[in-house]
Scaffold this active site. Structure first.
Site, short mmCIF file in Angstrom:
data_model
loop_
_atom_site.label_atom_id
_atom_site.label_comp_id
_atom_site.label_asym_id
_atom_site.label_seq_id
_atom_site.Cartn_x
_atom_site.Cartn_y
_atom_site.Cartn_z
N TYR A 1 -12.38 -4.69 11.67
CA TYR A 1 -11.07 -3.99 11.61
C TYR A 1 -10.31 -4.16 12.93
O TYR A 1 -9.10 -4.42 12.93
CB TYR A 1 -11.36 -2.53 11.30
N GLY B 1 0.83 -1.21 0.00
CA GLY B 1 0.00 0.00 0.00
C GLY B 1 0.86 1.25 0.00
O GLY B 1 0.60 2.21 0.73
N ILE C 1 -5.18 9.74 11.40
CA ILE C 1 -4.17 10.33 10.51
C ILE C 1 -4.88 10.85 9.27
O ILE C 1 -5.79 10.19 8.74
CB ILE C 1 -3.09 9.27 10.12
N ALA D 1 -8.93 -7.64 13.07
CA ALA D 1 -7.78 -7.82 12.16
C ALA D 1 -6.52 -7.20 12.75
O ALA D 1 -5.46 -7.82 12.78
CB ALA D 1 -8.10 -7.21 10.80
N LYS D 2 -6.64 -5.96 13.23
CA LYS D 2 -5.45 -5.27 13.74
C LYS D 2 -4.96 -5.92 15.04
O LYS D 2 -3.75 -6.02 15.26
CB LYS D 2 -5.76 -3.78 13.96
N ASN E 1 1.68 -2.36 5.42
CA ASN E 1 0.90 -1.14 5.61
C ASN E 1 -0.47 -1.18 4.92
O ASN E 1 -1.40 -0.53 5.38
CB ASN E 1 1.73 0.05 5.08
N SER F 1 1.26 3.32 -2.47
CA SER F 1 0.87 4.32 -3.48
C SER F 1 0.33 5.61 -2.89
O SER F 1 0.45 6.68 -3.50
CB SER F 1 -0.18 3.71 -4.42
N ASP G 1 -2.63 -7.86 -5.09
CA ASP G 1 -3.63 -7.74 -4.03
C ASP G 1 -3.12 -8.53 -2.81
O ASP G 1 -3.05 -9.76 -2.85
CB ASP G 1 -4.95 -8.33 -4.56
#
Ligand code: NDP
Length: 242
Positions: free
Chosen positions: A153, A8, A186, A156-157, A88, A10, A59
């Site tokens: 989320y 990630g 952020i 997952a984290k 990331n 980009s 992916d």
């Protein structure tokens, strides 16, 4: 040549990390999944530091695509290795658990948690044999505290935090460190749908953080000087304690 792979890379936090590691002299592999223009912009910015930048589109939620991309990369770079890995890439798909669909659970778990396994196992061997490696996982305040609307989320984290602590103990003797960085709010595309004005009032520092601030912390953890820090989860959240 020593490479840093930023999943990630980009946009957002990943782009800033690419630039921070470029500044430290690493050749950068910029992974992304769809946003070709943003990835090319990161590449251009990395090259301004006079280091090599390579785009690697895959992916991270897809085991086979990840395997293929990383195996092909290694075959094309017999004399190089990935010394720094930043896991990331991430997505959110928030909704209260009572409304959550299978797809919302699965895609968030696959992209934020399973990706850690798919990517890390492919770069670990070289780090162990070269006796130097830095693995930094971008997690979240949500994975420490849990946040309503983010059961997928947060799970997952939190899963990545557990894996960080376990892996750190497996590879420490080979001078490979594994840490997690847990940002609060952020300023990136990921948070642009949030009510910044209301949320800011809860943050002691009184503002959202910047991707550059997260990247500076990651840059330190990736450095030689950080060799005695491993298995840690370091928060960067403007004082928004859990
Ligand atoms: P952005 O939405 O700005 O960028 C997400 C990046 O991840 C993009 O580069 C995107 O690529 C890439 N990506 C998404 N899905 C995949 C995939 N399946 N495979 C490969 N790449 C993928 O996010 P942020 O910069 O804000 O977030 C970066 C990390 O920080 C995430 O893990 C996030 O959970 C975490 N985080 C962010 C916080 C915040 O407040 N922003 C707070 C706490 C944690 P593309 O451009 O091709 O779409």
């Amino acid at each position: 040549m020593k490479y840093a792979l930023v999943t990630g890379g980009s946009r957002g936090i990943g782009r800033s990390i690419c630039l921070e590691l470029a500044k430290a002299g690493y050749a950068i592999i910029i992974n992304f999944v769809s946003n070709e223009n943003a990835a090319n912009e990161t590449k251009k910015l990395v090259e301004e530091f006079g280091v090599k930048a390579e785009l690697l589109k895959f992916d991270v939620a897809d085991k086979d695509a990840t395997d293929m991309a990383l195996i092909e990369w290694a075959e094309g770079h017999p004399d190089d290795y990935i010394a720094v890995l930043i896991n990331n890439a991430g997505i959110r798909q928030d909704t209260l658990m009572i409304f959550m669909q299978n797809e919302q659970w699965d895609s968030v778990i696959n992209t934020n948690l399973n990706s850690f396994f798919y990517v890390t196992r492919r770069v670990l061997k070289d780090m162990l044999s070269k006796r130097f490696g830095r693995i930094i996982n971008i997690v979240s305040l949500s994975g420490i505290k849990g946040l309503p609307g983010q059961a997928n989320y947060s799970a997952a984290k939190a899963g990545v935090i557990g894996a960080t602590k376990a892996l750190a103990q497996e590879v420490g003797a080979r001078k490979v460190t594994v840490n997690a960085v847990a940002p609060g709010f952020i300023d990136t595309d990921m948070t642009k749908d949030m009510d910044e004005k209301a949320l800011k009032t809860m943050i002691p520092v009184g503002r959202f953080g910047t991707p550059e601030e997260v990247a500076a912390l990651v840059g330190f953890l990736a450095s030689e000087q950080a060799g005695y820090i491993t298995g840690e989860v370091i928060s960067i959240n403007g004082g928004l304690y859990t």
